[in-house]
Write a protein that holds these residues in place. Structure first.
Motif, PDB file in Angstrom:
ATOM      1  N   VAL A 237       0.985  -1.229  -0.059  1.00 39.06           N
ATOM      2  CA  VAL A 237       0.120  -0.033   0.050  1.00 39.06           C
ATOM      3  C   VAL A 237       0.854   1.193  -0.070  1.00 39.06           C
ATOM      4  O   VAL A 237       0.508   2.218  -0.869  1.00 39.06           O
ATOM      5  CB  VAL A 237      -0.890   0.022   1.145  1.00 39.06           C
ATOM      6  CG1 VAL A 237      -1.625   1.277   1.413  1.00 39.06           C
ATOM      7  CG2 VAL A 237      -2.034  -1.138   1.127  1.00 39.06           C
ATOM      8  N   ALA A 238       1.763   1.292   1.036  1.00 39.14           N
ATOM      9  CA  ALA A 238       2.711   2.455   0.969  1.00 39.14           C
ATOM     10  C   ALA A 238       3.375   2.610  -0.132  1.00 39.14           C
ATOM     11  O   ALA A 238       3.688   3.830  -0.736  1.00 39.14           O
ATOM     12  CB  ALA A 238       3.673   2.164   2.127  1.00 39.14           C
ATOM     13  N   GLY A 239       4.302   1.440  -0.688  1.00 40.95           N
ATOM     14  CA  GLY A 239       4.749   1.645  -2.044  1.00 40.95           C
ATOM     15  C   GLY A 239       4.048   1.718  -3.318  1.00 40.95           C
ATOM     16  O   GLY A 239       4.311   2.875  -4.217  1.00 40.95           O
ATOM     17  N   GLU A 240       2.637   1.658  -3.285  1.00 46.70           N
ATOM     18  CA  GLU A 240       1.693   2.067  -4.206  1.00 46.70           C
ATOM     19  C   GLU A 240       1.631   3.740  -4.468  1.00 46.70           C
ATOM     20  O   GLU A 240       1.528   4.246  -5.360  1.00 46.70           O
ATOM     21  CB  GLU A 240       0.315   1.366  -4.390  1.00 46.70           C
ATOM     22  CG  GLU A 240      -0.509   1.853  -5.497  1.00 46.70           C
ATOM     23  CD  GLU A 240      -1.849   1.427  -5.455  1.00 46.70           C
ATOM     24  OE1 GLU A 240      -2.816   1.592  -5.849  1.00 46.70           O
ATOM     25  OE2 GLU A 240      -1.987   0.460  -4.285  1.00 46.70           O
ATOM     26  N   HIS A 241       1.220   4.001  -3.049  1.00 50.27           N
ATOM     27  CA  HIS A 241       1.120   5.462  -3.077  1.00 50.27           C
ATOM     28  C   HIS A 241       2.352   6.268  -3.330  1.00 50.27           C
ATOM     29  O   HIS A 241       2.093   7.377  -3.940  1.00 50.27           O
ATOM     30  CB  HIS A 241       0.595   5.935  -1.794  1.00 50.27           C
ATOM     31  CG  HIS A 241      -0.825   5.080  -1.558  1.00 50.27           C
ATOM     32  ND1 HIS A 241      -2.008   5.409  -2.277  1.00 50.27           N
ATOM     33  CD2 HIS A 241      -1.487   4.690  -0.424  1.00 50.27           C
ATOM     34  CE1 HIS A 241      -3.083   4.711  -1.786  1.00 50.27           C
ATOM     35  NE2 HIS A 241      -2.808   4.405  -0.681  1.00 50.27           N
ATOM     36  N   GLY A 242       3.507   5.964  -2.877  1.00 53.06           N
ATOM     37  CA  GLY A 242       4.611   6.530  -3.141  1.00 53.06           C
ATOM     38  C   GLY A 242       4.889   6.506  -4.684  1.00 53.06           C
ATOM     39  O   GLY A 242       5.408   7.548  -5.259  1.00 53.06           O
ATOM     40  N   ALA A 243       4.751   5.211  -5.407  1.00 51.41           N
ATOM     41  CA  ALA A 243       4.981   5.270  -6.837  1.00 51.41           C
ATOM     42  C   ALA A 243       3.820   6.123  -7.517  1.00 51.41           C
ATOM     43  O   ALA A 243       4.506   6.880  -8.691  1.00 51.41           O
ATOM     44  CB  ALA A 243       4.793   3.828  -7.251  1.00 51.41           C
ATOM     45  N   ARG A 244       2.703   6.325  -7.224  1.00 47.37           N
ATOM     46  CA  ARG A 244       1.833   6.791  -7.852  1.00 47.37           C
ATOM     47  C   ARG A 244       1.926   8.515  -7.655  1.00 47.37           C
ATOM     48  O   ARG A 244       1.773   9.126  -8.677  1.00 47.37           O
ATOM     49  CB  ARG A 244       0.299   6.633  -7.366  1.00 47.37           C
ATOM     50  CG  ARG A 244      -0.790   7.403  -8.003  1.00 47.37           C
ATOM     51  CD  ARG A 244      -2.108   7.034  -7.675  1.00 47.37           C
ATOM     52  NE  ARG A 244      -2.444   5.681  -8.436  1.00 47.37           N
ATOM     53  CZ  ARG A 244      -2.624   4.508  -7.683  1.00 47.37           C
ATOM     54  NH1 ARG A 244      -2.595   4.706  -6.355  1.00 47.37           N
ATOM     55  NH2 ARG A 244      -2.587   3.251  -8.346  1.00 47.37           N
ATOM     56  N   MET A 245       2.457   8.748  -6.482  1.00 43.25           N
ATOM     57  CA  MET A 245       2.661  10.268  -6.307  1.00 43.25           C
ATOM     58  C   MET A 245       4.173  10.790  -7.014  1.00 43.25           C
ATOM     59  O   MET A 245       4.004  11.598  -7.700  1.00 43.25           O
ATOM     60  CB  MET A 245       3.293  10.453  -4.680  1.00 43.25           C
ATOM     61  CG  MET A 245       3.408  12.044  -4.503  1.00 43.25           C
ATOM     62  SD  MET A 245       4.102  12.277  -2.629  1.00 43.25           S
ATOM     63  CE  MET A 245       5.542  11.454  -2.841  1.00 43.25           C
ATOM     64  N   THR A 246       4.859   9.836  -7.057  1.00 41.70           N
ATOM     65  CA  THR A 246       6.117  10.261  -8.004  1.00 41.70           C
ATOM     66  C   THR A 246       5.834  10.363  -9.309  1.00 41.70           C
ATOM     67  O   THR A 246       6.181  11.009 -10.098  1.00 41.70           O
ATOM     68  CB  THR A 246       7.256   9.313  -7.697  1.00 41.70           C
ATOM     69  OG1 THR A 246       7.529   9.124  -6.281  1.00 41.70           O
ATOM     70  CG2 THR A 246       8.311   9.342  -8.705  1.00 41.70           C
ATOM     71  N   ALA A 247       5.029   9.434  -9.867  1.00 41.66           N
ATOM     72  CA  ALA A 247       4.613   9.266 -11.444  1.00 41.66           C
ATOM     73  C   ALA A 247       3.685  10.515 -11.793  1.00 41.66           C
ATOM     74  O   ALA A 247       3.819  11.153 -12.704  1.00 41.66           O
ATOM     75  CB  ALA A 247       3.760   7.946 -11.655  1.00 41.66           C
ATOM     76  N   MET A 248       2.666  10.952 -10.835  1.00 44.88           N
ATOM     77  CA  MET A 248       1.925  12.268 -11.001  1.00 44.88           C
ATOM     78  C   MET A 248       2.764  13.329 -11.036  1.00 44.88           C
ATOM     79  O   MET A 248       2.469  14.369 -11.643  1.00 44.88           O
ATOM     80  CB  MET A 248       0.843  12.197 -10.198  1.00 44.88           C
ATOM     81  CG  MET A 248      -0.129  10.720 -10.263  1.00 44.88           C
ATOM     82  SD  MET A 248      -1.007  10.879 -11.850  1.00 44.88           S
ATOM     83  CE  MET A 248      -0.128   9.471 -12.750  1.00 44.88           C
TER      84      MET A 248
END
Length: 290
Positions: A237-248
């Motif tokens: 969960v933490a990795g997904e939100h971190g990756a999405r924040m970076t991608a956006m």
């Protein structure tokens, strides 16, 4: 003019996309903070529980519980933890490619590899390649709770105790930071028996167990498996939100650059149109004088 209208329309479209990516970045940043708090709280507990279980299991021996007994069979159950949503950079693609490579490289080592998949992205990836999936868990990471971990743990432990597979591993993205997630493969059980500190030289300390070692392990080991799976889900969960924040964030910055380039292109096209019109006016005036 048609070219100018097309450029203006494209600039408007990019600005709309920019608003979406900026909003998604802010939402992911807020969710990431909560997810980080959760994983930071779960890691010490899971690590200490692993130490306690291994210490008790090392003294009790393999015969104390079926989850401790190493088997000669080569049937593997692999739990793959992906997300339900995309737009998270290489978060899902990196994991699914690693699992696909693992399946190809270890196909001769194991008689059978059974997949359990968390998340739509992982399910869709393996379905497209016609790889059988034993069970899928959808909508888990969006509203994660201990109940989800208990459900997954029950399925894995039940299959292992029933002799359907001889080893269980988990593939997931370990959260390091908002910009770093590392693909990990962890063996869940049979649980490795490691000697407690000081036991190798004969100075190990044993305990008195009430009601007994086997009874304690029978209650403790299922909770241990559930705790480790819950930690892995929190990592994802933490990795997904971190990756999405970076991608956006990257997408927002790219849209700024694109708007700047399109604006320059529009100004050049408009200037060229104005220059052409002025040239036509001057040429017409000169023709009338003649």
């Amino acid at each position: 003019m048609a070219n100018l209208r097309a450029i203006r329309k494209r600039i408007s479209s990019v600005k709309s996309t920019q608003q979406i990516t900026r909003a998604m970045k802010m939402v992911s940043a807020a969710k990431l903070r909560r997810a980080q708090d959760g994983i930071n709280a779960a890691r010490p507990y899971a690590r200490r529980m692993r130490e306690v279980v291994q210490a008790v299991a090392a003294r009790a021996g393999e015969d104390a519980h079926p989850l401790l007994a190493a088997r000669e069979g080569k049937r593997l159950a692999l739990l793959v933890v992906t997300s339900d949503r995309g737009l998270a950079g290489s978060f899902n693609a990196g994991l699914t490619r690693a699992v696909y490579r693992f399946l190809n490289e270890h196909r001769g080592e194991y008689e059978e590899i059974t997949l359990f998949v968390v998340g739509r992205k992982g399910r869709d990836f393996f379905r497209r390649r016609e790889i059988p999936i034993r069970k899928e868990y959808l909508g888990v990471l969006g509203s994660l709770s201990r109940h989800h971990a208990e459900t997954v743990a029950t399925d894995l432990v039940g299959g292992f105790l029933a002799g359907e597979f001889d080893e269980v591993q988990i593939a997931f993205n370990e959260f390091r930071s908002a910009i770093s997630q590392v693909v990990r493969f962890e063996k869940m059980f049979p649980i490795a028996l490691e000697k407690a500190e000081g036991e190798a030289d004969g100075a190990g300390i044993d305990y008195l167990y009430e009601p007994g070692r086997k009874e304690i392990l029978a209650s403790l080991l299922p909770k241990y498996v559930e705790t480790q799976i819950f930690r892995v889900l929190l990592e994802s969960v933490a990795g997904e939100h971190g990756a999405r924040m970076t991608a956006m964030d990257s997408a927002t910055n790219n849209s700024v650059d694109m708007i700047a380039r399109l604006t320059l292109q529009m100004n050049r096209a408009r200037q060229a149109t104005i220059t052409t019109e002025l040239t036509e006016i001057v040429s017409g005036a000169e023709a009338l004088k003649g």
